[in-house]
Design a protein around this motif. Structure first.
Motif, PDB file in Angstrom:
ATOM      1  N   LEU A 148       0.948  10.943   4.203  1.00 40.94           N
ATOM      2  CA  LEU A 148       1.511   9.445   4.371  1.00 40.94           C
ATOM      3  C   LEU A 148       0.793   8.652   3.658  1.00 40.94           C
TER       4      LEU A 148
ATOM      5  N   TRP B 169       1.074   5.010   2.074  1.00 43.33           N
ATOM      6  CA  TRP B 169       1.692   3.767   1.860  1.00 43.33           C
ATOM      7  C   TRP B 169       2.264   3.154   0.648  1.00 43.33           C
TER       8      TRP B 169
ATOM      9  N   TYR C  36       5.493  -9.698   2.814  1.00 41.67           N
ATOM     10  CA  TYR C  36       5.053 -10.291   3.580  1.00 41.67           C
ATOM     11  C   TYR C  36       5.974 -11.489   4.660  1.00 41.67           C
TER      12      TYR C  36
ATOM     13  N   ASP D   4       2.822  -7.027  -2.292  1.00 37.25           N
ATOM     14  CA  ASP D   4       1.730  -5.983  -2.796  1.00 37.25           C
ATOM     15  C   ASP D   4       1.906  -4.493  -2.555  1.00 37.25           C
ATOM     16  N   TYR D   5       1.161  -4.256  -3.872  1.00 38.96           N
ATOM     17  CA  TYR D   5       1.481  -2.683  -3.750  1.00 38.96           C
ATOM     18  C   TYR D   5       0.400  -1.073  -3.953  1.00 38.96           C
ATOM     19  N   ALA D   6       1.042  -0.579  -3.515  1.00 38.48           N
ATOM     20  CA  ALA D   6       0.133   0.682  -3.869  1.00 38.48           C
ATOM     21  C   ALA D   6      -0.126   0.979  -6.129  1.00 38.48           C
TER      22      ALA D   6
ATOM     23  N   ARG E  41      -1.407  -5.015  11.564  1.00 38.46           N
ATOM     24  CA  ARG E  41      -0.350  -4.488  10.959  1.00 38.46           C
ATOM     25  C   ARG E  41      -0.147  -3.070  10.974  1.00 38.46           C
ATOM     26  N   TYR E  42      -0.148  -1.901  12.298  1.00 36.80           N
ATOM     27  CA  TYR E  42      -0.242  -1.115  11.890  1.00 36.80           C
ATOM     28  C   TYR E  42       1.095  -1.517  12.289  1.00 36.80           C
TER      29      TYR E  42
ATOM     30  N   HIS F 178      -4.378   6.354  10.768  1.00 35.36           N
ATOM     31  CA  HIS F 178      -4.138   5.083   9.964  1.00 35.36           C
ATOM     32  C   HIS F 178      -5.386   3.743  10.195  1.00 35.36           C
TER      33      HIS F 178
ATOM     34  N   TYR G 203      -5.118  -0.035   8.933  1.00 32.78           N
ATOM     35  CA  TYR G 203      -4.472  -1.114   8.406  1.00 32.78           C
ATOM     36  C   TYR G 203      -5.619  -2.865   8.915  1.00 32.78           C
TER      37      TYR G 203
ATOM     38  N   PRO H 287      -4.710  -4.754   1.472  1.00 28.91           N
ATOM     39  CA  PRO H 287      -4.264  -3.608   1.220  1.00 28.91           C
ATOM     40  C   PRO H 287      -5.098  -2.365  -0.416  1.00 28.91           C
ATOM     41  N   PRO H 288      -5.368  -1.278   0.109  1.00 27.37           N
ATOM     42  CA  PRO H 288      -3.991  -0.407  -0.014  1.00 27.37           C
ATOM     43  C   PRO H 288      -4.189  -0.318   1.489  1.00 27.37           C
ATOM     44  N   TRP H 289      -3.703  -0.050   2.434  1.00 26.80           N
ATOM     45  CA  TRP H 289      -3.856   0.817   3.638  1.00 26.80           C
ATOM     46  C   TRP H 289      -3.806   2.335   4.063  1.00 26.80           C
TER      47      TRP H 289
ATOM     48  N   PHE I  97      -3.778   6.077   5.106  1.00 22.18           N
ATOM     49  CA  PHE I  97      -3.801   7.445   5.988  1.00 22.18           C
ATOM     50  C   PHE I  97      -4.126   8.688   5.866  1.00 22.18           C
TER      51      PHE I  97
END
Lengths: 120, 108
Positions: free
Chosen positions: A45, A47, A52, A58-60, A105-106, B90, B92, B96-98, B100
């Protein structure tokens, strides 16, 4: 009952654009942080993005400047506009709700995912 | 970026056995901002544990989480046939970034 339903995936050529939708029910989308998480075939996975409650985003790093997350409160829907797509963007894209804020935030609810394939 | 490393990559066990999955972080982060998810083939991830040790709604008590700082563990006591799946940790934390972990496959 909380539900998230993604749509909009498909086959797209490199350099193309696609918009994914995540229609939610059972809660108000603007009351929660909403995320996009992706999973390349056979991989883990990753993100991708978050919007918000106040509307900031926000972005990777891997998608910064190419993807835009937004929402339509009247439709209770979150979007992911993807442009300048690359082969490495090929993945199942999941919409996921953050349970809360700060230390919560999970992702407590996930959609079923929509497959995006970038290939010529 | 906080990197999460899960071990082992694959755990081969039998129903009724105990599974211990590890998740190690590259740096310490806010206490408790660690979740575990279960994913079966063709399905979305399912939340099992949040806050490092709190079970999500409807999760059986054979699943438990522990740890703090940089080392976290998911334990499944008495594996049931439906528990054979891939498990992801994961983080959090605040910014960010969060991230895994890469996943641990629990297989028969």
């Amino acid at each position: 009952e909380v539900q998230l339903v993604e749509s909009g995936g498909g086959l797209i050529q490199p350099g193309g654009s696609l918009r994914l939708s995540c229609a939610v029910s059972g809660f108000i989308v603007s009351d929660k942080y909403m995320n996009w998480v992706r999973q390349a075939p056979g991989r883990g996975l990753e993100w991708v993005s978050i919007i918000y409650t106040g509307g900031s985003t926000d972005y990777a790093d891997s998608v910064e400047g190419r993807f835009t997350i937004s929402r339509d409160n009247s439709k209770n829907t979150v979007y992911l506009q993807m442009s300048r797509l690359r082969a490495e963007d090929t993945a199942v894209y999941y919409c996921a709700r953050s349970a809360g804020y700060t230390t919560s935030r999970y992702a407590d609810y996930w959609g079923q995912g929509t497959l995006v394939t970038v290939s010529s | 970026e906080i990197v999460l490393t899960q071990s082992p990559g694959t755990l081969s066990l039998s129903p009724g056995e105990r599974a211990t999955l590890s998740c190690r972080a590259s740096q310490s982060f806010s206490s408790g901002c660690l979740a575990w998810y279960q994913q079966k083939p063709g399905q979305a991830p399912r939340l099992l544990i949040y806050g490092a040790s709190r079970r999500a709604t409807g999760i059986p008590d054979r699943f438990s989480g522990s740890g703090s700082g940089t080392d976290f563990t998911l334990t499944i006591t008495r594996l049931e046939p439906e528990d054979f799946a891939v498990y992801y940790c994961h983080q959090y934390d605040n910014s960010p970034p969060w991230t895994f972990g890469q996943g641990t496959t629990v297989e028969i």
